[in-house]
Design a protein around this motif. Sequence first.
Motif, mmCIF file in Angstrom:
data_model
loop_
_atom_site.group_PDB
_atom_site.id
_atom_site.type_symbol
_atom_site.label_atom_id
_atom_site.label_comp_id
_atom_site.label_asym_id
_atom_site.label_seq_id
_atom_site.Cartn_x
_atom_site.Cartn_y
_atom_site.Cartn_z
ATOM 1 N N PRO A 166 0.824 -1.189 0.015
ATOM 2 C CA PRO A 166 -0.049 -0.003 0.081
ATOM 3 C C PRO A 166 0.913 1.224 -0.125
ATOM 4 N N GLU A 167 0.371 2.273 -0.653
ATOM 5 C CA GLU A 167 1.009 3.672 -0.898
ATOM 6 C C GLU A 167 0.367 4.652 -0.252
ATOM 7 N N CYS A 168 -0.955 4.830 -0.455
ATOM 8 C CA CYS A 168 -1.721 6.146 -0.228
ATOM 9 C C CYS A 168 -3.008 5.763 -0.167
ATOM 10 N N ILE A 169 -4.032 6.380 0.701
ATOM 11 C CA ILE A 169 -5.317 6.588 0.682
ATOM 12 C C ILE A 169 -5.811 7.954 -0.086
ATOM 13 N N TYR A 170 -6.594 7.753 -1.088
ATOM 14 C CA TYR A 170 -7.054 8.980 -1.900
ATOM 15 C C TYR A 170 -8.655 8.969 -1.693
ATOM 16 N N VAL A 171 -9.058 10.136 -1.237
ATOM 17 C CA VAL A 171 -10.351 10.598 -0.947
ATOM 18 C C VAL A 171 -10.961 11.275 -1.914
ATOM 19 N N GLU A 172 -11.780 10.840 -2.869
ATOM 20 C CA GLU A 172 -12.064 11.354 -4.144
ATOM 21 C C GLU A 172 -13.282 12.618 -3.399
ATOM 22 N N ARG A 173 -13.574 13.528 -4.519
ATOM 23 C CA ARG A 173 -14.609 14.469 -4.264
ATOM 24 C C ARG A 173 -15.846 14.061 -4.740
ATOM 25 N N ASN A 174 -16.822 13.924 -3.979
ATOM 26 C CA ASN A 174 -18.121 13.652 -4.476
ATOM 27 C C ASN A 174 -19.284 13.661 -3.543
ATOM 28 N N ASP A 175 -20.150 14.469 -3.919
ATOM 29 C CA ASP A 175 -21.129 14.781 -2.686
ATOM 30 C C ASP A 175 -22.263 13.713 -2.558
ATOM 31 N N LEU A 176 -22.449 13.001 -3.756
ATOM 32 C CA LEU A 176 -23.477 12.064 -3.425
ATOM 33 C C LEU A 176 -23.276 10.568 -3.094
ATOM 34 N N ASP A 177 -22.056 10.263 -3.489
ATOM 35 C CA ASP A 177 -21.555 8.857 -3.141
ATOM 36 C C ASP A 177 -20.210 9.057 -2.710
ATOM 37 N N ARG A 178 -19.717 8.120 -1.572
ATOM 38 C CA ARG A 178 -18.220 8.007 -0.863
ATOM 39 C C ARG A 178 -17.608 7.183 -1.550
ATOM 40 N N TYR A 179 -16.569 7.762 -2.008
ATOM 41 C CA TYR A 179 -15.446 7.081 -2.885
ATOM 42 C C TYR A 179 -14.039 7.136 -2.018
ATOM 43 N N ILE A 180 -13.367 6.001 -1.916
ATOM 44 C CA ILE A 180 -12.013 5.840 -1.368
ATOM 45 C C ILE A 180 -11.286 4.949 -2.537
ATOM 46 N N ASP A 181 -10.107 5.450 -2.740
ATOM 47 C CA ASP A 181 -9.246 4.703 -3.614
ATOM 48 C C ASP A 181 -7.879 4.614 -2.747
ATOM 49 N N VAL A 182 -7.303 3.335 -2.773
ATOM 50 C CA VAL A 182 -6.170 2.926 -2.010
ATOM 51 C C VAL A 182 -5.139 2.470 -3.319
ATOM 52 N N PHE A 183 -4.043 3.453 -3.187
ATOM 53 C CA PHE A 183 -3.187 2.911 -4.293
ATOM 54 C C PHE A 183 -2.047 2.160 -3.793
ATOM 55 N N GLU A 190 -18.773 1.804 1.236
ATOM 56 C CA GLU A 190 -18.119 0.632 1.958
ATOM 57 C C GLU A 190 -18.169 -0.829 1.336
ATOM 58 N N GLU A 191 -18.085 -0.671 -0.041
ATOM 59 C CA GLU A 191 -18.130 -1.753 -0.755
ATOM 60 C C GLU A 191 -16.938 -1.677 -1.991
ATOM 61 N N PHE A 192 -16.358 -2.820 -2.252
ATOM 62 C CA PHE A 192 -15.400 -2.867 -3.200
ATOM 63 C C PHE A 192 -16.099 -2.467 -4.603
ATOM 64 N N TYR A 193 -15.575 -1.560 -5.236
ATOM 65 C CA TYR A 193 -16.208 -1.057 -6.628
ATOM 66 C C TYR A 193 -15.479 -1.223 -7.968
ATOM 67 N N ARG A 194 -14.079 -1.290 -7.781
ATOM 68 C CA ARG A 194 -13.359 -1.604 -8.955
ATOM 69 C C ARG A 194 -11.895 -1.516 -8.867
ATOM 70 N N VAL A 195 -11.254 -1.987 -9.705
ATOM 71 C CA VAL A 195 -9.540 -2.234 -9.726
ATOM 72 C C VAL A 195 -9.220 -1.629 -10.982
ATOM 73 N N GLY A 196 -8.011 -1.068 -11.107
ATOM 74 C CA GLY A 196 -7.420 -0.663 -12.050
ATOM 75 C C GLY A 196 -6.013 0.027 -12.149
ATOM 76 N N ASP A 197 -5.372 0.448 -13.011
ATOM 77 C CA ASP A 197 -4.491 1.632 -12.934
ATOM 78 C C ASP A 197 -4.822 2.786 -12.324
ATOM 79 N N ARG A 198 -4.043 3.675 -12.161
ATOM 80 C CA ARG A 198 -4.442 4.878 -11.500
ATOM 81 C C ARG A 198 -5.337 5.698 -12.122
ATOM 82 N N SER A 199 -5.508 5.456 -13.612
ATOM 83 C CA SER A 199 -6.516 6.116 -14.081
ATOM 84 C C SER A 199 -8.093 5.950 -13.878
#
Length: 132
Positions: free
Chosen positions: A81-98, A120-129
């Motif tokens: 693990p490198e970093c936790i990134y909290v996205e900007r979104n008013d409607l849904d709550r997104y967290i990305d872990v790099f 609070e659920e797995f959404y997707r996995v991919g490269d940083r994009s």
Amino acid sequence: MVVNTGNIIKKLDVTLFGEKFTLPVKYDVFCGEMVLDSQKNALEMFLGKADELLADSDEVKKYIENQKQTKVHDLFEELVPECIYVERNDLDRYIDVFFSGIDEDGKRTKDSIAIEFKNEEFYRVGDRSVAI
């Protein structure tokens, strides 16, 4: 350990793959803007379930297997693990872990992946994009 500047968490201890890590926390905010309440809530929700969310990461294993063309037995042996990134979104709550990939010698590679969680659920996995 939680490094908190004002009401913004900058670093925190989190358990992933059964191991404790101190990771930087980055937020998707504009210059001079405050972190949104939805971002703070997303981080709190994620922290309570982070290790559990990664425990059954079949999609993550499949993604790495496709990238490396090899069988993955243990995600912890493949990723750091490198970093936790909290996205900007008013409607849904997104967290990305790099994460950085690990080579055969146990060294970090330049390959990195993002594992995204939504409400609070797995959404997707991919490269940083997928996250940026």
